[in-house]
Scaffold this motif. Sequence first.
Motif, PDB file in Angstrom:
ATOM      1  N   ILE A  75     -30.280-125.744 -28.773  1.00 29.05           N
ATOM      2  CA  ILE A  75     -29.716-126.060 -27.455  1.00 29.05           C
ATOM      3  C   ILE A  75     -30.267-127.347 -26.864  1.00 29.05           C
ATOM      4  O   ILE A  75     -29.505-128.177 -26.363  1.00 29.05           O
ATOM      5  N   SER A  76     -31.558-127.561 -26.931  1.00 34.65           N
ATOM      6  CA  SER A  76     -32.114-128.769 -26.310  1.00 34.65           C
ATOM      7  C   SER A  76     -31.584-130.035 -26.991  1.00 34.65           C
ATOM      8  O   SER A  76     -31.322-131.044 -26.323  1.00 34.65           O
ATOM      9  N   VAL A  77     -31.381-129.987 -28.289  1.00 33.54           N
ATOM     10  CA  VAL A  77     -30.822-131.133 -29.005  1.00 33.54           C
ATOM     11  C   VAL A  77     -29.370-131.348 -28.578  1.00 33.54           C
ATOM     12  O   VAL A  77     -28.938-132.485 -28.346  1.00 33.54           O
ATOM     13  N   LEU A  78     -28.613-130.257 -28.449  1.00 29.77           N
ATOM     14  CA  LEU A  78     -27.217-130.372 -28.042  1.00 29.77           C
ATOM     15  C   LEU A  78     -27.089-130.908 -26.623  1.00 29.77           C
ATOM     16  O   LEU A  78     -26.194-131.715 -26.339  1.00 29.77           O
ATOM     17  N   GLU A  79     -27.974-130.499 -25.732  1.00 32.50           N
ATOM     18  CA  GLU A  79     -27.938-131.036 -24.369  1.00 32.50           C
ATOM     19  C   GLU A  79     -28.088-132.554 -24.383  1.00 32.50           C
ATOM     20  O   GLU A  79     -27.353-133.271 -23.695  1.00 32.50           O
ATOM     21  N   LYS A  80     -29.022-133.052 -25.178  1.00 32.38           N
ATOM     22  CA  LYS A  80     -29.238-134.501 -25.290  1.00 32.38           C
ATOM     23  C   LYS A  80     -28.037-135.173 -25.944  1.00 32.38           C
ATOM     24  O   LYS A  80     -27.618-136.262 -25.534  1.00 32.38           O
ATOM     25  N   LEU A  81     -27.476-134.534 -26.952  1.00 31.06           N
ATOM     26  CA  LEU A  81     -26.319-135.081 -27.646  1.00 31.06           C
ATOM     27  C   LEU A  81     -25.128-135.201 -26.692  1.00 31.06           C
ATOM     28  O   LEU A  81     -24.452-136.233 -26.657  1.00 31.06           O
ATOM     29  N   PHE A  82     -24.882-134.160 -25.880  1.00 30.86           N
ATOM     30  CA  PHE A  82     -23.775-134.205 -24.929  1.00 30.86           C
ATOM     31  C   PHE A  82     -24.022-135.235 -23.832  1.00 30.86           C
ATOM     32  O   PHE A  82     -23.088-135.909 -23.392  1.00 30.86           O
ATOM     33  N   GLU A  83     -25.263-135.378 -23.397  1.00 29.89           N
ATOM     34  CA  GLU A  83     -25.578-136.405 -22.396  1.00 29.89           C
ATOM     35  C   GLU A  83     -25.282-137.793 -22.956  1.00 29.89           C
ATOM     36  O   GLU A  83     -24.673-138.633 -22.288  1.00 29.89           O
ATOM     37  N   TRP A  87     -15.778-135.614 -19.291  1.00 25.95           N
ATOM     38  CA  TRP A  87     -16.861-134.630 -19.263  1.00 25.95           C
ATOM     39  C   TRP A  87     -17.742-134.947 -18.060  1.00 25.95           C
ATOM     40  O   TRP A  87     -18.743-135.638 -18.186  1.00 25.95           O
ATOM     41  N   THR A  88     -17.363-134.436 -16.902  1.00 24.38           N
ATOM     42  CA  THR A  88     -18.090-134.725 -15.667  1.00 24.38           C
ATOM     43  C   THR A  88     -18.935-133.535 -15.236  1.00 24.38           C
ATOM     44  O   THR A  88     -18.803-132.433 -15.761  1.00 24.38           O
ATOM     45  N   ASN A  89     -19.792-133.784 -14.276  1.00 23.17           N
ATOM     46  CA  ASN A  89     -20.634-132.738 -13.682  1.00 23.17           C
ATOM     47  C   ASN A  89     -21.439-131.965 -14.718  1.00 23.17           C
ATOM     48  O   ASN A  89     -21.591-130.746 -14.631  1.00 23.17           O
ATOM     49  N   GLY A  90     -21.925-132.677 -15.724  1.00 21.36           N
ATOM     50  CA  GLY A  90     -22.786-132.042 -16.715  1.00 21.36           C
ATOM     51  C   GLY A  90     -22.075-131.195 -17.748  1.00 21.36           C
ATOM     52  O   GLY A  90     -22.710-130.459 -18.498  1.00 21.36           O
ATOM     53  N   TYR A  91     -20.748-131.272 -17.806  1.00 28.31           N
ATOM     54  CA  TYR A  91     -20.002-130.512 -18.810  1.00 28.31           C
ATOM     55  C   TYR A  91     -20.112-131.215 -20.162  1.00 28.31           C
ATOM     56  O   TYR A  91     -20.060-132.437 -20.212  1.00 28.31           O
ATOM     57  N   PRO A  92     -20.260-130.468 -21.222  1.00 26.97           N
ATOM     58  CA  PRO A  92     -20.479-129.020 -21.306  1.00 26.97           C
ATOM     59  C   PRO A  92     -21.929-128.667 -20.959  1.00 26.97           C
ATOM     60  O   PRO A  92     -22.855-129.276 -21.483  1.00 26.97           O
ATOM     61  N   ASP A  93     -22.066-127.706 -20.083  1.00 28.78           N
ATOM     62  CA  ASP A  93     -23.394-127.327 -19.604  1.00 28.78           C
ATOM     63  C   ASP A  93     -24.041-126.291 -20.519  1.00 28.78           C
ATOM     64  O   ASP A  93     -23.439-125.830 -21.491  1.00 28.78           O
ATOM     65  N   ILE A  94     -25.259-125.940 -20.191  1.00 36.88           N
ATOM     66  CA  ILE A  94     -26.026-125.020 -21.048  1.00 36.88           C
ATOM     67  C   ILE A  94     -25.339-123.660 -21.176  1.00 36.88           C
ATOM     68  O   ILE A  94     -25.361-123.047 -22.245  1.00 36.88           O
ATOM     69  N   ASP A  95     -24.693-123.187 -20.106  1.00 42.55           N
ATOM     70  CA  ASP A  95     -23.992-121.898 -20.187  1.00 42.55           C
ATOM     71  C   ASP A  95     -22.830-121.960 -21.165  1.00 42.55           C
ATOM     72  O   ASP A  95     -22.610-121.030 -21.943  1.00 42.55           O
TER      73      ASP A  95
END
Length: 162
Positions: free
Chosen positions: A11-19, A34-42
């Motif tokens: 998950i932490s890698v994917l969060e960085k990848l999406f950012e 992809w606004t407002n942090g989408y896709p988010d952790i949930d």
Amino acid sequence: MIIRKTTINDISVLEKLFESAREYMIEQGNPTQWTNGYPDIDTIKIDIEKSKSYVCVDDDGIILATFVFSIGIEEYYKNIEDGSWLNDNEYGVIHRLASNRSKKGVASFCLNWCYNKINNIRVYTHKDNIPMQKLLEKEGYTQCGIITLKRSGDKRIAFQKV
């Protein structure tokens, strides 16, 4: 490269990848997809729990890309405007494809992996996501029309490859 199921540990890698992907989209003239942090952790967790999330890793186990893939009917694809689907057969769908752009050909590798699972794929993208549109066209996808996202009412360009 190989494709494997995403795990909670990714998950932490994917969060960085999406950012990074959001930043790239803005640089490419696509600031609204992809606004407002989408896709988010949930969203990421739900995709993992539903066993639909995948990562592409290199020989050292480094995650190069991620995407969601499933086979079956999806609500988004039931109605299409300004065109039609190439067929009504069972199909696979790809969502949230993002690459870290560290290696050429990774996104194509992911698309081809999905196509090898079922040779009927549907995917949609934002009108401003020119890099994704070019990738889909390069990989033999046909632009079929416009679909409407139910939750937001936003329009997306629909593609299919058979």
